[in-house]
Motif scaffolding. Sequence first.
Motif, mmCIF file in Angstrom:
data_model
loop_
_atom_site.group_PDB
_atom_site.id
_atom_site.type_symbol
_atom_site.label_atom_id
_atom_site.label_comp_id
_atom_site.label_asym_id
_atom_site.label_seq_id
_atom_site.Cartn_x
_atom_site.Cartn_y
_atom_site.Cartn_z
ATOM 1 N N ILE A 16 0.866 -1.221 -0.063
ATOM 2 C CA ILE A 16 0.089 -0.021 -0.106
ATOM 3 C C ILE A 16 0.762 1.301 0.159
ATOM 4 O O ILE A 16 0.673 2.217 -0.670
ATOM 5 C CB ILE A 16 -0.916 -0.125 1.144
ATOM 6 N N ALA A 17 2.075 1.141 0.782
ATOM 7 C CA ALA A 17 2.827 2.353 0.734
ATOM 8 C C ALA A 17 3.546 2.546 -0.562
ATOM 9 O O ALA A 17 3.731 3.678 -0.937
ATOM 10 C CB ALA A 17 3.983 2.068 1.829
ATOM 11 N N ASP A 18 3.612 1.362 -1.358
ATOM 12 C CA ASP A 18 4.101 1.667 -2.638
ATOM 13 C C ASP A 18 3.390 2.431 -3.530
ATOM 14 O O ASP A 18 3.761 3.316 -4.548
ATOM 15 C CB ASP A 18 4.626 0.257 -3.299
ATOM 16 N N PHE A 19 1.666 2.331 -3.304
ATOM 17 C CA PHE A 19 1.124 3.205 -4.269
ATOM 18 C C PHE A 19 0.963 4.643 -3.952
ATOM 19 O O PHE A 19 0.735 5.443 -4.626
ATOM 20 C CB PHE A 19 -0.516 2.776 -3.925
ATOM 21 N N PHE A 20 1.567 5.056 -2.522
ATOM 22 C CA PHE A 20 1.690 6.362 -2.221
ATOM 23 C C PHE A 20 2.907 6.807 -2.430
ATOM 24 O O PHE A 20 3.345 7.715 -1.730
ATOM 25 C CB PHE A 20 0.967 6.490 -0.755
ATOM 26 N N LYS A 21 3.597 6.493 -3.182
ATOM 27 C CA LYS A 21 5.046 6.882 -3.432
ATOM 28 C C LYS A 21 5.006 8.728 -3.691
ATOM 29 O O LYS A 21 6.106 9.332 -3.320
ATOM 30 C CB LYS A 21 5.672 6.410 -4.730
ATOM 31 N N GLY A 22 4.081 9.073 -4.542
ATOM 32 C CA GLY A 22 3.935 10.810 -4.535
ATOM 33 C C GLY A 22 3.681 11.561 -3.222
ATOM 34 O O GLY A 22 4.268 12.563 -3.221
ATOM 35 N N SER A 23 3.015 10.934 -2.349
ATOM 36 C CA SER A 23 2.783 11.694 -0.994
ATOM 37 C C SER A 23 3.771 10.922 -0.030
ATOM 38 O O SER A 23 3.716 9.967 0.642
ATOM 39 C CB SER A 23 1.243 11.397 -0.655
ATOM 40 N N LYS A 24 4.684 11.732 0.513
ATOM 41 C CA LYS A 24 5.827 11.438 1.413
ATOM 42 C C LYS A 24 4.986 10.939 2.591
ATOM 43 O O LYS A 24 5.490 10.173 3.360
ATOM 44 C CB LYS A 24 6.635 12.438 1.660
ATOM 45 N N VAL A 25 3.956 11.891 3.093
ATOM 46 C CA VAL A 25 3.578 11.527 4.429
ATOM 47 C C VAL A 25 2.558 10.103 4.412
ATOM 48 O O VAL A 25 3.004 9.372 5.420
ATOM 49 C CB VAL A 25 2.454 12.750 4.871
ATOM 50 N N PHE A 30 2.398 4.324 5.879
ATOM 51 C CA PHE A 30 2.278 2.986 5.641
ATOM 52 C C PHE A 30 3.480 2.295 5.880
ATOM 53 O O PHE A 30 3.358 0.811 6.161
ATOM 54 C CB PHE A 30 1.337 2.677 4.365
ATOM 55 N N THR A 31 4.491 2.584 5.460
ATOM 56 C CA THR A 31 5.829 2.036 5.570
ATOM 57 C C THR A 31 6.193 1.631 6.963
ATOM 58 O O THR A 31 6.471 0.436 7.448
ATOM 59 C CB THR A 31 7.065 2.682 4.967
ATOM 60 N N ILE A 32 5.945 2.747 7.840
ATOM 61 C CA ILE A 32 6.175 2.464 9.323
ATOM 62 C C ILE A 32 5.409 1.400 9.791
ATOM 63 O O ILE A 32 5.909 0.619 10.643
ATOM 64 C CB ILE A 32 6.377 3.799 10.074
ATOM 65 N N ILE A 33 4.016 1.526 9.449
ATOM 66 C CA ILE A 33 3.338 0.665 9.923
ATOM 67 C C ILE A 33 3.645 -0.704 9.683
ATOM 68 O O ILE A 33 3.680 -1.775 10.388
ATOM 69 C CB ILE A 33 1.683 0.753 9.706
ATOM 70 N N GLY A 34 3.977 -0.996 8.389
ATOM 71 C CA GLY A 34 4.531 -2.360 7.749
ATOM 72 C C GLY A 34 5.568 -2.765 8.421
ATOM 73 O O GLY A 34 5.656 -4.055 8.741
#
Length: 76
Positions: A16-25, A30-34
Amino acid sequence: MIYLITFFLCLSFIKIADFFKGSKVLFWFFTIIGLFIPIFLAAARDRTVGFDVTYYVEPYFEAAYWSKSFWDYAEE
């Protein structure tokens, strides 16, 4: 079973974090949660896991530590 669920949850949040590469926040959220999911699983692990290492290895380590030579250790 809990490890399999944790693995897929972690993988899902990172995907999911990979889908939000444009939005840093959102990407870092999602990366930290993962990444924290397996960390929390490891922290909640039973404290008796690994007890056998303490029970069986520690006496040998102590004997080796206090021995002045290999022969002293072998006699222990």
